[in-house]
Scaffold this motif. Structure first.
Motif, PDB file in Angstrom:
ATOM      1  N   MET A  34       0.849  -1.135  -0.071  1.00 60.15           N
ATOM      2  CA  MET A  34       0.055  -0.001   0.052  1.00 60.15           C
ATOM      3  C   MET A  34       0.949   1.254   0.037  1.00 60.15           C
ATOM      4  O   MET A  34       2.170   1.193   0.503  1.00 60.15           O
ATOM      5  CB  MET A  34      -0.923   0.098   0.938  1.00 60.15           C
ATOM      6  N   GLY A  35       0.339   2.218  -0.381  1.00 66.51           N
ATOM      7  CA  GLY A  35       1.113   3.249  -0.647  1.00 66.51           C
ATOM      8  C   GLY A  35       0.218   4.707  -0.580  1.00 66.51           C
ATOM      9  O   GLY A  35      -1.054   4.503  -0.855  1.00 66.51           O
ATOM     10  N   TRP A  36       0.714   5.869  -0.212  1.00 67.94           N
ATOM     11  CA  TRP A  36       0.208   7.365  -0.331  1.00 67.94           C
ATOM     12  C   TRP A  36       1.114   7.985  -1.184  1.00 67.94           C
ATOM     13  O   TRP A  36       2.087   8.155  -1.387  1.00 67.94           O
ATOM     14  CB  TRP A  36      -0.001   7.984   0.874  1.00 67.94           C
ATOM     15  N   PHE A  37       0.277   8.835  -2.347  1.00 71.88           N
ATOM     16  CA  PHE A  37       0.601   9.558  -3.165  1.00 71.88           C
ATOM     17  C   PHE A  37       0.017  10.777  -3.052  1.00 71.88           C
ATOM     18  O   PHE A  37      -1.142  10.896  -2.428  1.00 71.88           O
ATOM     19  CB  PHE A  37       0.327   9.220  -4.641  1.00 71.88           C
ATOM     20  N   GLU A  46       2.971  12.669  -6.806  1.00 73.30           N
ATOM     21  CA  GLU A  46       4.498  12.384  -6.275  1.00 73.30           C
ATOM     22  C   GLU A  46       4.085  11.411  -5.093  1.00 73.30           C
ATOM     23  O   GLU A  46       3.080  11.232  -4.488  1.00 73.30           O
ATOM     24  CB  GLU A  46       4.897  13.603  -5.779  1.00 73.30           C
ATOM     25  N   PHE A  47       5.072  10.505  -5.109  1.00 75.14           N
ATOM     26  CA  PHE A  47       5.190   9.464  -3.902  1.00 75.14           C
ATOM     27  C   PHE A  47       5.318  10.135  -2.398  1.00 75.14           C
ATOM     28  O   PHE A  47       5.896  11.152  -2.355  1.00 75.14           O
ATOM     29  CB  PHE A  47       6.407   8.454  -4.124  1.00 75.14           C
ATOM     30  N   VAL A  48       4.653   9.640  -1.642  1.00 71.00           N
ATOM     31  CA  VAL A  48       4.694  10.149  -0.139  1.00 71.00           C
ATOM     32  C   VAL A  48       5.239   8.950   0.670  1.00 71.00           C
ATOM     33  O   VAL A  48       5.978   9.163   1.184  1.00 71.00           O
ATOM     34  CB  VAL A  48       3.119  10.649   0.488  1.00 71.00           C
ATOM     35  N   ALA A  49       4.517   7.748   0.651  1.00 68.87           N
ATOM     36  CA  ALA A  49       4.841   6.876   1.591  1.00 68.87           C
ATOM     37  C   ALA A  49       4.255   5.407   1.327  1.00 68.87           C
ATOM     38  O   ALA A  49       3.217   5.524   0.336  1.00 68.87           O
ATOM     39  CB  ALA A  49       4.336   7.057   3.075  1.00 68.87           C
ATOM     40  N   ALA A  50       4.962   4.458   1.445  1.00 70.46           N
ATOM     41  CA  ALA A  50       4.558   3.093   1.132  1.00 70.46           C
ATOM     42  C   ALA A  50       5.073   1.833   2.439  1.00 70.46           C
ATOM     43  O   ALA A  50       5.674   2.387   3.055  1.00 70.46           O
ATOM     44  CB  ALA A  50       5.087   2.594  -0.169  1.00 70.46           C
ATOM     45  N   ILE A  51       4.210   1.030   2.229  1.00 69.99           N
ATOM     46  CA  ILE A  51       4.194  -0.007   3.282  1.00 69.99           C
ATOM     47  C   ILE A  51       4.109  -1.312   2.815  1.00 69.99           C
ATOM     48  O   ILE A  51       3.238  -1.547   1.829  1.00 69.99           O
ATOM     49  CB  ILE A  51       3.342   0.306   4.321  1.00 69.99           C
ATOM     50  N   ASN A  52       4.900  -2.255   3.134  1.00 66.46           N
ATOM     51  CA  ASN A  52       4.890  -3.767   2.532  1.00 66.46           C
ATOM     52  C   ASN A  52       3.742  -4.448   2.915  1.00 66.46           C
ATOM     53  O   ASN A  52       2.867  -3.911   3.860  1.00 66.46           O
ATOM     54  CB  ASN A  52       6.190  -4.179   2.676  1.00 66.46           C
ATOM     55  N   GLY A  54       2.952  -6.943   4.939  1.00 67.57           N
ATOM     56  CA  GLY A  54       3.219  -7.365   6.455  1.00 67.57           C
ATOM     57  C   GLY A  54       3.185  -6.215   7.258  1.00 67.57           C
ATOM     58  O   GLY A  54       2.934  -6.256   8.586  1.00 67.57           O
ATOM     59  N   GLY A  55       3.508  -5.093   6.822  1.00 73.79           N
ATOM     60  CA  GLY A  55       3.653  -3.846   7.472  1.00 73.79           C
ATOM     61  C   GLY A  55       4.920  -3.473   8.268  1.00 73.79           C
ATOM     62  O   GLY A  55       5.016  -2.717   8.812  1.00 73.79           O
ATOM     63  N   GLY A  56       5.980  -4.485   8.155  1.00 72.28           N
ATOM     64  CA  GLY A  56       7.098  -4.198   8.623  1.00 72.28           C
ATOM     65  C   GLY A  56       8.210  -3.366   8.087  1.00 72.28           C
ATOM     66  O   GLY A  56       8.966  -2.984   8.811  1.00 72.28           O
ATOM     67  N   SER A  57       7.899  -3.075   6.893  1.00 77.17           N
ATOM     68  CA  SER A  57       8.788  -1.872   6.257  1.00 77.17           C
ATOM     69  C   SER A  57       8.005  -0.878   5.640  1.00 77.17           C
ATOM     70  O   SER A  57       6.848  -1.066   4.908  1.00 77.17           O
ATOM     71  CB  SER A  57       9.452  -2.813   5.020  1.00 77.17           C
ATOM     72  N   GLN A  58       8.559   0.318   5.890  1.00 76.83           N
ATOM     73  CA  GLN A  58       7.870   1.608   5.430  1.00 76.83           C
ATOM     74  C   GLN A  58       8.718   2.220   4.535  1.00 76.83           C
ATOM     75  O   GLN A  58      10.162   2.546   4.965  1.00 76.83           O
ATOM     76  CB  GLN A  58       7.367   2.255   6.643  1.00 76.83           C
ATOM     77  N   TYR A  59       8.594   3.230   3.888  1.00 80.99           N
ATOM     78  CA  TYR A  59       9.237   4.049   2.950  1.00 80.99           C
ATOM     79  C   TYR A  59       8.554   5.457   2.759  1.00 80.99           C
ATOM     80  O   TYR A  59       7.497   5.383   2.661  1.00 80.99           O
ATOM     81  CB  TYR A  59       9.357   3.212   1.596  1.00 80.99           C
ATOM     82  N   TYR A  60       9.298   6.521   2.774  1.00 81.74           N
ATOM     83  CA  TYR A  60       9.030   7.657   2.881  1.00 81.74           C
ATOM     84  C   TYR A  60       9.797   8.663   1.674  1.00 81.74           C
ATOM     85  O   TYR A  60      11.002   8.485   1.307  1.00 81.74           O
ATOM     86  CB  TYR A  60       8.941   8.305   4.201  1.00 81.74           C
ATOM     87  N   ALA A  61       9.108   9.415   1.251  1.00 85.12           N
ATOM     88  CA  ALA A  61       9.738  10.573   0.439  1.00 85.12           C
ATOM     89  C   ALA A  61      10.436  11.578   1.379  1.00 85.12           C
ATOM     90  O   ALA A  61      10.366  11.391   2.693  1.00 85.12           O
ATOM     91  CB  ALA A  61       8.615  11.413  -0.234  1.00 85.12           C
ATOM     92  N   ASP A  62      11.631  11.925   0.863  1.00 86.73           N
ATOM     93  CA  ASP A  62      12.181  12.785   1.749  1.00 86.73           C
ATOM     94  C   ASP A  62      11.476  14.064   2.238  1.00 86.73           C
ATOM     95  O   ASP A  62      11.960  14.460   3.490  1.00 86.73           O
ATOM     96  CB  ASP A  62      13.903  13.411   0.985  1.00 86.73           C
ATOM     97  N   SER A  63      10.621  14.356   1.623  1.00 84.01           N
ATOM     98  CA  SER A  63       9.996  15.739   2.093  1.00 84.01           C
ATOM     99  C   SER A  63       8.842  15.539   3.249  1.00 84.01           C
ATOM    100  O   SER A  63       8.727  16.510   3.781  1.00 84.01           O
ATOM    101  CB  SER A  63       8.926  16.348   0.771  1.00 84.01           C
ATOM    102  N   VAL A  64       8.746  14.020   3.653  1.00 82.18           N
ATOM    103  CA  VAL A  64       7.879  14.096   4.440  1.00 82.18           C
ATOM    104  C   VAL A  64       8.541  13.217   5.871  1.00 82.18           C
ATOM    105  O   VAL A  64       7.849  12.898   6.691  1.00 82.18           O
ATOM    106  CB  VAL A  64       6.587  13.318   4.171  1.00 82.18           C
ATOM    107  N   LYS A  65       9.715  12.717   5.380  1.00 87.46           N
ATOM    108  CA  LYS A  65      10.335  11.874   6.274  1.00 87.46           C
ATOM    109  C   LYS A  65      10.501  12.364   7.853  1.00 87.46           C
ATOM    110  O   LYS A  65      10.890  13.682   7.782  1.00 87.46           O
ATOM    111  CB  LYS A  65      11.655  11.445   5.788  1.00 87.46           C
ATOM    112  N   GLY A  66      10.153  11.663   8.877  1.00 83.62           N
ATOM    113  CA  GLY A  66      10.200  12.397  10.192  1.00 83.62           C
ATOM    114  C   GLY A  66       9.000  12.947  10.565  1.00 83.62           C
ATOM    115  O   GLY A  66       8.819  13.429  11.956  1.00 83.62           O
TER     116      GLY A  66
END
Length: 122
Positions: A34-37, A46-52, A54-66
């Protein structure tokens, strides 16, 4: 096939928080990454965030990280985006995305929600 419905958008002042939800149909939600754009006026999506799955791995665009956190509850067929410390540049329509690539498929299947408006005032 999966249908996605976003909710939780609205108007918030800079520095505030919102939590977006994306509810998915079907009983195979756990098969989808799943992801958010987001797409601002006059800008490309543009890409914002994604999750695998199982939910154990998350990914973020630099602009929203943190500031943003993506999570999922497979039992509820729902993915969330917690948005903190919002900035005016976060203003956009936010879209939920589901991606499913079974081993038998030539390419991944991708589905989009209708979007929810997030407006951050200065």
């Amino acid at each position: 096939q999966v249908q996605l419905v976003e909710s939780g958008g609205g108007l918030v002042q800079a520095g505030g928080s919102l939590r977006l939800s994306c509810a998915a149909s079907g009983r195979t939600f756990s098969n989808y990454a799943m992801g958010w754009f987001r797409q601002a006026p006059g800008k490309e999506r543009e890409f914002v965030a994604a999750i695998n799955r199982g939910g154990g791995s998350q990914y973020y665009a630099d602009s929203v990280k943190g500031r943003f956190t993506i999570s999922r509850d497979n039992a509820k067929n729902t993915v969330y985006l917690q948005m903190n410390s919002l900035k005016p540049e976060d203003t956009a329509v936010y879209y939920c995305n589901a991606k499913y690539h079974p081993k038998w498929a030539t390419k991944a299947l991708s589905y989009w929600g209708q979007g929810t408006q997030v407006t951050v005032s200065s």
